[in-house]
Every structure is written in C-alpha cells, then in structure tokens.
Write a protein that holds these residues in place. Structure first.
Motif, PDB file in Angstrom:
ATOM      1  N   LEU A   2     -12.599 -73.135  20.966  1.00 36.06           N
ATOM      2  CA  LEU A   2     -14.175 -73.186  21.312  1.00 36.06           C
ATOM      3  C   LEU A   2     -14.864 -72.690  19.957  1.00 36.06           C
ATOM      4  N   HIS A   3     -14.309 -71.194  19.933  1.00 30.59           N
ATOM      5  CA  HIS A   3     -14.323 -70.759  18.630  1.00 30.59           C
ATOM      6  C   HIS A   3     -14.744 -71.169  17.475  1.00 30.59           C
ATOM      7  N   GLY A   4     -13.439 -71.169  17.179  1.00 30.24           N
ATOM      8  CA  GLY A   4     -12.949 -72.678  15.712  1.00 30.24           C
ATOM      9  C   GLY A   4     -13.761 -73.601  15.836  1.00 30.24           C
ATOM     10  N   VAL A   5     -13.573 -74.625  16.906  1.00 29.28           N
ATOM     11  CA  VAL A   5     -14.801 -75.689  16.581  1.00 29.28           C
ATOM     12  C   VAL A   5     -16.580 -75.425  15.769  1.00 29.28           C
ATOM     13  N   SER A   6     -17.046 -74.281  16.189  1.00 25.33           N
ATOM     14  CA  SER A   6     -18.370 -74.154  16.138  1.00 25.33           C
ATOM     15  C   SER A   6     -18.199 -73.126  15.290  1.00 25.33           C
ATOM     16  N   LEU A   7     -17.404 -72.308  14.874  1.00 30.19           N
ATOM     17  CA  LEU A   7     -17.040 -71.632  13.139  1.00 30.19           C
ATOM     18  C   LEU A   7     -17.130 -73.192  12.175  1.00 30.19           C
ATOM     19  N   SER A   8     -16.497 -73.882  12.372  1.00 32.11           N
ATOM     20  CA  SER A   8     -16.061 -74.788  11.798  1.00 32.11           C
ATOM     21  C   SER A   8     -17.500 -75.168  10.793  1.00 32.11           C
ATOM     22  N   GLN A   9     -18.269 -75.987  12.725  1.00 28.96           N
ATOM     23  CA  GLN A   9     -19.211 -76.513  12.398  1.00 28.96           C
ATOM     24  C   GLN A   9     -20.530 -75.518  11.654  1.00 28.96           C
ATOM     25  N   SER A  10     -20.663 -74.812  12.418  1.00 25.76           N
ATOM     26  CA  SER A  10     -21.690 -73.682  11.307  1.00 25.76           C
ATOM     27  C   SER A  10     -20.842 -73.604   9.905  1.00 25.76           C
ATOM     28  N   MET A  11     -20.124 -73.266  10.009  1.00 29.73           N
ATOM     29  CA  MET A  11     -20.074 -72.723   8.026  1.00 29.73           C
ATOM     30  C   MET A  11     -20.978 -74.347   6.854  1.00 29.73           C
ATOM     31  N   ARG A  12     -20.466 -75.259   7.418  1.00 29.75           N
ATOM     32  CA  ARG A  12     -21.057 -76.941   7.089  1.00 29.75           C
ATOM     33  C   ARG A  12     -22.706 -76.443   7.262  1.00 29.75           C
ATOM     34  N   GLN A  13     -23.241 -76.367   7.492  1.00 29.71           N
ATOM     35  CA  GLN A  13     -24.621 -76.180   8.035  1.00 29.71           C
ATOM     36  C   GLN A  13     -25.395 -75.312   6.947  1.00 29.71           C
ATOM     37  N   ALA A  14     -25.525 -76.032   5.389  1.00 31.24           N
ATOM     38  CA  ALA A  14     -25.958 -75.585   4.408  1.00 31.24           C
ATOM     39  C   ALA A  14     -27.953 -75.359   4.993  1.00 31.24           C
ATOM     40  N   THR A  15     -28.080 -75.378   5.618  1.00 32.61           N
ATOM     41  CA  THR A  15     -29.741 -74.841   6.101  1.00 32.61           C
ATOM     42  C   THR A  15     -30.325 -73.372   6.962  1.00 32.61           C
ATOM     43  N   ARG A  16     -28.869 -73.376   7.817  1.00 32.85           N
ATOM     44  CA  ARG A  16     -28.180 -71.675   7.709  1.00 32.85           C
ATOM     45  C   ARG A  16     -28.034 -70.795   6.875  1.00 32.85           C
ATOM     46  N   PRO A  17     -28.709 -69.765   6.844  1.00 33.61           N
ATOM     47  CA  PRO A  17     -28.578 -68.534   5.244  1.00 33.61           C
ATOM     48  C   PRO A  17     -26.893 -68.617   5.274  1.00 33.61           C
ATOM     49  N   ARG A  18     -26.888 -67.796   4.392  1.00 32.12           N
ATOM     50  CA  ARG A  18     -25.201 -67.348   3.988  1.00 32.12           C
ATOM     51  C   ARG A  18     -24.905 -66.737   4.852  1.00 32.12           C
ATOM     52  N   ALA A  19     -25.846 -65.425   4.999  1.00 35.33           N
ATOM     53  CA  ALA A  19     -25.306 -64.580   5.265  1.00 35.33           C
ATOM     54  C   ALA A  19     -24.815 -64.554   7.151  1.00 35.33           C
ATOM     55  N   ALA A  20     -25.450 -65.597   7.794  1.00 41.53           N
ATOM     56  CA  ALA A  20     -25.736 -65.537   8.850  1.00 41.53           C
ATOM     57  C   ALA A  20     -24.189 -66.304   8.890  1.00 41.53           C
ATOM     58  N   ARG A  21     -23.712 -67.056   8.428  1.00 46.20           N
ATOM     59  CA  ARG A  21     -22.862 -68.070   8.399  1.00 46.20           C
ATOM     60  C   ARG A  21     -22.078 -67.146   8.200  1.00 46.20           C
ATOM     61  N   LEU A  22     -21.502 -66.163   7.101  1.00 46.39           N
ATOM     62  CA  LEU A  22     -20.565 -65.681   6.961  1.00 46.39           C
ATOM     63  C   LEU A  22     -20.293 -64.631   7.917  1.00 46.39           C
ATOM     64  N   LEU A  23     -21.552 -64.557   8.729  1.00 48.00           N
ATOM     65  CA  LEU A  23     -21.235 -63.197  10.153  1.00 48.00           C
ATOM     66  C   LEU A  23     -20.555 -63.716  11.161  1.00 48.00           C
ATOM     67  N   SER A  24     -20.630 -65.027  11.240  1.00 44.17           N
ATOM     68  CA  SER A  24     -19.919 -66.218  12.174  1.00 44.17           C
ATOM     69  C   SER A  24     -18.570 -65.619  12.305  1.00 44.17           C
ATOM     70  N   LEU A  25     -17.497 -65.575  11.655  1.00 43.35           N
ATOM     71  CA  LEU A  25     -16.416 -65.378  11.469  1.00 43.35           C
ATOM     72  C   LEU A  25     -16.428 -63.306  12.184  1.00 43.35           C
TER      73      LEU A  25
END
Length: 169
Positions: A89-112
C-alpha cells in the motif's frame, strides 16, 4: 518449558489495538467527509489507503501478539506477512506521490523516509522473531515491533491530517 516470547506484552498489544482501531474509524470518517476532494486530487486516494492500511496493520499485529502460546518464529512470519501488505500500500502511495509535480519536491522526498521509519522497525522485529533462535534476539524483536507499531500510528496520523485539513487548503 520456556515462556512464550510475548509474555509481558499483553497490555501493550491491547492498548495499541484499541487505539489503532479507534483512529482507523476516525480516518474513515475523515475520508468520507472529504471524499470528493480526495478523489479529485491525484495520489491522495492511495495515501488514504496507506493510512487505513497502516492502522489496520497495527490492529492485526497487536492481535497476533495476543495469540497465546505461539512460537516466536510463527509470530514473526505472521507479522512479516502483515507488514508486507502495508509495504504494498505504501509502495503504491509513494509511486503516485513521486509523480505529482504539483506537490512540493521536499514533501515528495520526505515521503519515503517517513514510510520507511514506520515499516522497517516492524519488519526487523518480525525477521528477528523468525530467525532469532536464542531468547535474547526474540526479546529484542518485540521492542523493534513495538517501535514500528508506535511509529506507524504517528505516520498514519500525519496522513490523516492531510486527509482532513490539508486537502481543503
């Protein structure tokens, strides 16, 4: 006859199961109240699934700890299987999160690291139970499991905050 590895962990397991079940119910209410916004934003539904799945992982893991008399290796295998579902479940969430260009890069990098901080201690504890033949490893294993369960509740609450508040901004 040796004591089961879970001796002394009953109160912890009961408390975490009850707390996680209550929190999962609250997250479900938050999801239902904000369902349009959740479905309208890319990746947020996967984040909701990961939050609920993580809280269910805490409930299931706590229930497994409460099963009387089972060998540590069996408990470890069960915990590992439960954690594997949450990892998916987290893998799917992280995968989708990393593809969100509208979400700040720092927030995307903190997800993992946030997801890893929740699940890695539980997995380490499960593996120590499976492969720890001596009592000291098995005893230490439950401290790893406990850390993972507590961090998973915290991580799920961060996700719940996003599902309740941040998506409305």
């Amino acid at each position: 006859m040796t004591e089961p590895v879970t001796t002394g962990w009953t109160d912890f397991a009961v408390a975490t199961a009850g707390a996680a079940a209550a929190l999962a119910g609250l997250v479900m209410v938050a999801i239902s109240v904000n369902i349009r916004q959740i479905l309208g934003l890319a990746g947020v539904s996967a984040r909701a699934a990961a939050a609920i799945g993580s809280l269910v992982l805490v409930v299931v893991s706590s229930a497994l700890i409460l099963i009387p008399g089972q060998p540590g290796s069996a408990l470890g295998a069960e915990l590992f299987a439960a954690a594997a579902a949450a990892v998916l479940l987290h893998g799917v969430s992280l995968s989708q999160s990393m593809r969100q260009a509208t979400r700040p890069r720092a927030a995307r990098l903190l997800s993992l690291p946030i997801a890893a901080a929740q699940l890695v201690p539980l997995i380490v504890g499960a593996l120590l139970l499976v492969f720890g033949n001596d009592g000291s490893l098995a005893g230490a294993a439950l401290y790893w499991v406990a850390a993972g369960l507590i961090l998973t509740v915290i991580g799920s609450m961060l996700d719940a905050w996003v599902l309740m508040v941040e998506i409305l901004r």
